[in-house]
Write a protein that holds these residues in place. Structure first.
Motif, PDB file in Angstrom:
ATOM      1  N   PRO A  96      23.644   9.326  21.632  1.00 20.48           N
ATOM      2  CA  PRO A  96      22.301   9.761  21.233  1.00 20.48           C
ATOM      3  C   PRO A  96      21.475   9.719  19.354  1.00 20.48           C
ATOM      4  CG  PRO A  96      23.592  11.360  21.486  1.00 20.48           C
ATOM      5  CD  PRO A  96      24.616   9.951  21.908  1.00 20.48           C
ATOM      6  N   VAL A  97      20.415   9.373  19.712  1.00 18.99           N
ATOM      7  CA  VAL A  97      20.086   9.301  17.889  1.00 18.99           C
ATOM      8  C   VAL A  97      20.157  10.795  17.768  1.00 18.99           C
ATOM      9  CG1 VAL A  97      18.232   8.785  16.343  1.00 18.99           C
ATOM     10  CG2 VAL A  97      18.522   7.552  18.886  1.00 18.99           C
ATOM     11  N   VAL A  98      20.968  10.397  16.252  1.00 23.25           N
ATOM     12  CA  VAL A  98      20.880  12.530  16.262  1.00 23.25           C
ATOM     13  C   VAL A  98      20.380  12.820  14.692  1.00 23.25           C
ATOM     14  CG1 VAL A  98      23.158  13.923  14.919  1.00 23.25           C
ATOM     15  CG2 VAL A  98      23.423  12.714  16.814  1.00 23.25           C
ATOM     16  N   ASP A  99      19.783  13.406  14.765  1.00 25.07           N
ATOM     17  CA  ASP A  99      18.484  13.548  13.789  1.00 25.07           C
ATOM     18  C   ASP A  99      18.505  14.909  12.620  1.00 25.07           C
ATOM     19  OD1 ASP A  99      16.132  14.289  12.291  1.00 25.07           O
ATOM     20  OD2 ASP A  99      14.958  14.834  14.030  1.00 25.07           O
ATOM     21  N   PRO A 100      19.027  14.523  11.934  1.00 27.13           N
ATOM     22  CA  PRO A 100      18.852  15.903  11.123  1.00 27.13           C
ATOM     23  C   PRO A 100      18.005  17.100  10.732  1.00 27.13           C
ATOM     24  CG  PRO A 100      18.314  13.694   9.415  1.00 27.13           C
ATOM     25  CD  PRO A 100      18.593  13.658  10.493  1.00 27.13           C
ATOM     26  N   ASP A 101      16.293  16.503  10.852  1.00 29.60           N
ATOM     27  CA  ASP A 101      16.035  17.661  11.237  1.00 29.60           C
ATOM     28  C   ASP A 101      15.804  18.197  12.825  1.00 29.60           C
ATOM     29  OD1 ASP A 101      15.400  17.668   8.681  1.00 29.60           O
ATOM     30  OD2 ASP A 101      13.167  15.770   9.346  1.00 29.60           O
ATOM     31  N   THR A 102      16.784  17.830  13.771  1.00 32.71           N
ATOM     32  CA  THR A 102      16.402  18.612  14.691  1.00 32.71           C
ATOM     33  C   THR A 102      17.739  20.316  15.076  1.00 32.71           C
ATOM     34  OG1 THR A 102      16.187  17.000  15.704  1.00 32.71           O
ATOM     35  CG2 THR A 102      16.834  18.487  17.042  1.00 32.71           C
ATOM     36  N   LEU A 103      17.587  21.335  15.530  1.00 33.53           N
ATOM     37  CA  LEU A 103      18.157  21.596  15.991  1.00 33.53           C
ATOM     38  C   LEU A 103      18.891  21.799  17.324  1.00 33.53           C
ATOM     39  CD1 LEU A 103      19.851  24.928  14.775  1.00 33.53           C
ATOM     40  CD2 LEU A 103      17.794  25.633  16.108  1.00 33.53           C
ATOM     41  N   TYR A 104      20.356  22.063  17.042  1.00 36.08           N
ATOM     42  CA  TYR A 104      21.396  21.609  18.506  1.00 36.08           C
ATOM     43  C   TYR A 104      21.360  22.616  18.916  1.00 36.08           C
ATOM     44  CZ  TYR A 104      20.441  16.058  17.206  1.00 36.08           C
ATOM     45  OH  TYR A 104      20.363  14.881  17.855  1.00 36.08           O
ATOM     46  N   VAL A 105      21.436  23.359  20.163  1.00 34.71           N
ATOM     47  CA  VAL A 105      22.495  24.435  20.644  1.00 34.71           C
ATOM     48  C   VAL A 105      22.554  24.604  21.757  1.00 34.71           C
ATOM     49  CG1 VAL A 105      21.391  26.754  21.604  1.00 34.71           C
ATOM     50  CG2 VAL A 105      19.477  25.138  19.898  1.00 34.71           C
TER      51      VAL A 105
END
Ligand code: F6R
Length: 361
Positions: free
Chosen positions: A93-102
């Motif tokens: 997956p593309v991991v994006d610094p502005d995404t909050l993962y839960v």
């Protein structure tokens, strides 16, 4: 100790009013119409910087995450979606610094979820947990999160933990919403809705005898269809999973809007449909789907806020705030699955081929 119940599943279904009371306790802040989530570890500035929310879980926890994503979009207006953790971690997956993962997990030990968390952390992402078991692996490896406080869940299939996880997401969504653009009035309205939940759950549980009678009627079905739209669709998915896990009746869940794109071909007198029909902006659309099914002589059991004319039976549930309705609509369907499995003489607490916590790939 089953406390007078015949199975842990029945005990755990019956505990849901208390469990929801517990997840709310000490967290509501009436002064600012918001909630405090002590372990979140996400300050207001960071919360405002979140551009997307991605929720990861497996099975029932994934379904709770689907409702969670809708709550976060509706209340906090942050684009959000949920994906099975097992799929996420195998697709680079593309991991994006502005995404909050839960990461969502009852046990906090599910390997696919843990591995997704570890991969995200390795890539520098911020990962929160929505977890039931305190101090579990996923609780330890995440940066912070919300404890679900459902209490121990012994039955292999998840019930009270599902409900408490969804309520935990409502708290997270309200918290993020009130830091962003959710008004005081809407915050207040949601808090009032949350406070009503325990009594409304008790009201639903009090109708168990009626639901048990309906289950007798459906226990002979070879297959069942579950449909819902938007807020009702994850409810349909979860109800369908619960039925297949413990009764071994084949079940499918579809968005009601997708019926005409294929599954309508299956509708006939031998295939009952369970339809989630909340009194929301999609009521008329849902009623049209019931008409389509009735026109093909498909039996219909509706879960709704008022009796549905096209349905053979309606389980009427109490109305809450529209955003929170999905929390209550799944509860009678836990009982339906339970009584169907009971009528078929299944080993409800230990369904074949399943384990409570899946710590392998
Ligand atoms: C279904 C069920 C499973 C779990 C799944 C994830 O009733 O219990 O689908 O939800 O295995 O488990 P947790 O939530 O412990 O990560």
């Amino acid at each position: 100790d089953m406390g007078g119940h015949d199975t842990y599943m029945h005990k755990e279904i019956s505990e849901q009013a208390d469990a929801v009371d517990r997840v709310l306790r000490g967290r509501i802040d009436d002064r600012f119409s918001t909630v405090h989530l002590g372990g979140l570890n996400l300050d207001a500035r960071e919360a405002r910087g979140v551009r997307r929310v991605k929720i990861l879980g497996c099975g029932t926890s994934y379904h709770a995450g689907l409702i969670g994503a809708q709550l976060i979009e509706e209340l906090a207006r942050i684009p959000a979606d949920a994906e099975p953790a097992s799929e996420f971690r195998y697709r680079n997956p593309v991991v994006d610094p502005d995404t909050l993962y839960v990461a969502v997990s009852q046990s906090g030990e599910t390997y696919d979820v843990l591995a997704a968390v570890q991969e995200l952390k390795r890539k520098g992402a911020r990962v929160l947990g929505v977890v039931n078991v305190v101090g579990s692996a996923i609780a330890r490896e995440t940066d912070g999160g919300v404890y679900v406080h459902a209490g121990p869940e012994v039955c292999v299939v998840s019930t009270k933990c599902f409900t408490n996880t969804v309520v935990s997401f409502a708290l997270l969504a309200l918290h993020l919403g009130r830091i962003r653009d959710l008004s005081v009035a809407d915050g207040k309205r949601i808090i009032e809705g949350l406070r009503k939940l325990p009594a409304q759950i008790s009201e639903i549980l009090a109708t168990e005898d009626d639901i048990a009678k309906l289950a007798q009627e459906y226990a002979g079905a070879g297959s069942m269809m579950f449909i819902g739209r938007v807020r009702g669709y994850p409810v349909a998915l979860e109800a369908s999973l619960k039925l297949k896990e413990i009764s071994y009746i084949h079940a499918e869940a579809y968005p009601a809007s997708e019926l005409k794109h294929g599954p309508l071909a299956l509708i006939e007198p031998a295939l009952p449909t369970v339809a989630i029909v909340p009194d929301d902006e999609l009521l008329e659309k849902n009623r049209a789907a019931l008409e389509e099914i009735k026109a093909r002589s498909g039996p219909i059991l509706a879960v709704a806020h008022a009796p549905q004319e096209k349905a053979d039976h309606t389980i009427v549930v109490p109305k809450n705030e529209t955003e929170l309705d999905s929390i209550l609509m799944g509860i009678p369907l836990q009982l339906l699955a339970y009584h169907t499995a009971l009528a078929l003489g299944r080993d409800i607490d230990k369904p074949r081929n399943l384990a409570k916590s899946v710590t392998v790939e």
